[in-house]
Motif scaffolding. Structure first.
Motif, PDB file in Angstrom:
ATOM      1  N   VAL A  61       0.835  -1.209   0.000  1.00 52.93           N
ATOM      2  CA  VAL A  61       0.000   0.000   0.000  1.00 52.93           C
ATOM      3  C   VAL A  61       0.869   1.258   0.000  1.00 52.93           C
ATOM      4  N   ASP A  62       1.928   1.265   0.797  1.00 52.96           N
ATOM      5  CA  ASP A  62       2.822   2.427   0.815  1.00 52.96           C
ATOM      6  C   ASP A  62       3.438   2.661  -0.565  1.00 52.96           C
ATOM      7  N   LEU A  63       3.915   1.609  -1.202  1.00 52.89           N
ATOM      8  CA  LEU A  63       4.482   1.751  -2.539  1.00 52.89           C
ATOM      9  C   LEU A  63       3.436   2.235  -3.542  1.00 52.89           C
ATOM     10  N   GLU A  64       2.252   1.674  -3.451  1.00 45.91           N
ATOM     11  CA  GLU A  64       1.188   2.065  -4.375  1.00 45.91           C
ATOM     12  C   GLU A  64       0.796   3.529  -4.184  1.00 45.91           C
ATOM     13  N   LEU A  65       0.625   3.957  -2.929  1.00 37.64           N
ATOM     14  CA  LEU A  65       0.222   5.340  -2.659  1.00 37.64           C
ATOM     15  C   LEU A  65       1.288   6.346  -3.083  1.00 37.64           C
ATOM     16  N   SER A  66       2.543   5.934  -3.041  1.00 38.23           N
ATOM     17  CA  SER A  66       3.622   6.848  -3.419  1.00 38.23           C
ATOM     18  C   SER A  66       3.892   6.844  -4.921  1.00 38.23           C
ATOM     19  N   HIS A 108       4.921   3.245 -13.227  1.00 37.66           N
ATOM     20  CA  HIS A 108       5.795   3.125 -14.394  1.00 37.66           C
ATOM     21  C   HIS A 108       5.812   1.721 -15.016  1.00 37.66           C
ATOM     22  N   THR A 109       4.966   0.837 -14.533  1.00 30.05           N
ATOM     23  CA  THR A 109       4.964  -0.528 -15.065  1.00 30.05           C
ATOM     24  C   THR A 109       3.661  -0.812 -15.803  1.00 30.05           C
ATOM     25  N   PRO A 110       3.704  -1.673 -16.806  1.00 31.34           N
ATOM     26  CA  PRO A 110       2.488  -1.972 -17.574  1.00 31.34           C
ATOM     27  C   PRO A 110       1.521  -2.931 -16.866  1.00 31.34           C
ATOM     28  N   VAL A 111       1.977  -3.591 -15.812  1.00 32.74           N
ATOM     29  CA  VAL A 111       1.115  -4.548 -15.122  1.00 32.74           C
ATOM     30  C   VAL A 111       0.210  -3.784 -14.149  1.00 32.74           C
ATOM     31  N   ASP A 112      -1.063  -4.070 -14.209  1.00 36.46           N
ATOM     32  CA  ASP A 112      -2.059  -3.421 -13.353  1.00 36.46           C
ATOM     33  C   ASP A 112      -1.791  -3.771 -11.883  1.00 36.46           C
ATOM     34  N   PRO A 113      -1.708  -2.751 -11.002  1.00 36.50           N
ATOM     35  CA  PRO A 113      -1.485  -3.027  -9.578  1.00 36.50           C
ATOM     36  C   PRO A 113      -2.558  -3.941  -8.965  1.00 36.50           C
ATOM     37  N   ASP A 114      -3.787  -3.887  -9.464  1.00 35.19           N
ATOM     38  CA  ASP A 114      -4.833  -4.775  -8.953  1.00 35.19           C
ATOM     39  C   ASP A 114      -4.512  -6.234  -9.260  1.00 35.19           C
ATOM     40  N   GLU A 115      -3.922  -6.452 -10.429  1.00 37.22           N
ATOM     41  CA  GLU A 115      -3.511  -7.809 -10.807  1.00 37.22           C
ATOM     42  C   GLU A 115      -2.429  -8.326  -9.847  1.00 37.22           C
ATOM     43  N   SER A 116      -1.465  -7.451  -9.545  1.00 37.05           N
ATOM     44  CA  SER A 116      -0.407  -7.828  -8.604  1.00 37.05           C
ATOM     45  C   SER A 116      -0.973  -8.089  -7.220  1.00 37.05           C
ATOM     46  N   TRP A 117      -1.929  -7.252  -6.798  1.00 38.69           N
ATOM     47  CA  TRP A 117      -2.558  -7.409  -5.483  1.00 38.69           C
ATOM     48  C   TRP A 117      -3.222  -8.777  -5.377  1.00 38.69           C
ATOM     49  N   SER A 118      -3.983  -9.160  -6.398  1.00 36.99           N
ATOM     50  CA  SER A 118      -4.645 -10.476  -6.402  1.00 36.99           C
ATOM     51  C   SER A 118      -3.613 -11.601  -6.371  1.00 36.99           C
ATOM     52  N   TRP A 119      -2.546 -11.444  -7.134  1.00 40.56           N
ATOM     53  CA  TRP A 119      -1.485 -12.441  -7.163  1.00 40.56           C
ATOM     54  C   TRP A 119      -0.865 -12.599  -5.778  1.00 40.56           C
ATOM     55  N   ILE A 120      -0.649 -11.477  -5.093  1.00 42.95           N
ATOM     56  CA  ILE A 120      -0.053 -11.503  -3.751  1.00 42.95           C
ATOM     57  C   ILE A 120      -0.980 -12.203  -2.764  1.00 42.95           C
ATOM     58  N   VAL A 121      -2.260 -11.855  -2.786  1.00 41.36           N
ATOM     59  CA  VAL A 121      -3.216 -12.479  -1.864  1.00 41.36           C
ATOM     60  C   VAL A 121      -3.300 -13.984  -2.144  1.00 41.36           C
TER      61      VAL A 121
END
Length: 189
Positions: free
Chosen positions: A153-158, A163-176
């Motif tokens: 969340v800190d990285l996302e908010l900052s 700068h990356t083409p991968v959607d942060p929501d996709e990464s979030w789901s992958w992490i969970v």
């Protein structure tokens, strides 16, 4: 005499709103006085210092966040509970970035022990009981989840992922999903 309508609770709530607007680190008694159009001295009958104000905002944020997480967890277990827990933190941080920062404000041990921070730990442990994780691994898992969720969340908010083409929501789901797999398959060495 204090200006009519100013109370400690009202000042702390206004401070929380200010934190969301300008950042928690910029909240001061002076900034709050400007918001209400009063002299700084008139606030000292309600707040002792900027530290006192920030502590109040932190306690408010912890309570709001604990309530939100508790609502999200109701009736859920396993991966559903883990995902709901994570989403509640992330959504709160996106909606209230200043308050979210305040929720991580260092409180003195006595204040921390009486705060909603205890509820956060209890809810995290309740999720982990669904994975049948005992101590001391449970404490390690609480710290891991906190580190992963807060760090992301800190990285996302900052803007760390802009700068990356991968959607942060996709990464979030992958992490969970990955955390769920790790917790389900955890074996003690």
């Amino acid at each position: 005499m204090a200006r009519a309508g100013l109370t400690t609770e009202r000042l702390i709530r206004a401070g929380a709103e200010l934190a969301d607007e300008v950042g928690f680190e910029h909240v001061t008694i002076s900034a709050l006085a400007r918001r209400f159009g009063v002299k700084v001295a008139s606030l000292y009958s309600h707040l002792k210092s900027s530290q006192d104000l920030k502590t109040g905002i932190a306690l408010l944020a912890l309570e709001e966040l604990a309530d939100r997480v508790a609502d999200a967890l109701a009736g859920r277990a396993g991966k559903d509970a883990l995902a709901a827990f994570a989403a509640a933190y992330r959504d709160y941080a996106r909606e209230h970035p200043g308050r979210y920062a305040a929720a991580r404000f260092r409180l003195d041990p006595e204040t921390a022990a009486a705060s909603a921070g205890v509820r956060h730990a209890q809810m995290t442990r309740a999720i982990l009981r669904g994975y049948d994780i005992a101590e001391p691994d449970q404490t390690h898992a609480v710290r891991m989840l906190g580190g992963v969720f807060h760090g992301y969340v800190d990285l996302e908010l900052s803007g760390g992922f802009s700068h990356t083409p991968v959607d942060p929501d996709e990464s979030w789901s992958w992490i969970v999903d990955s955390l769920d797999t790790l917790l389900r398959n955890r074996t003690t060495p």
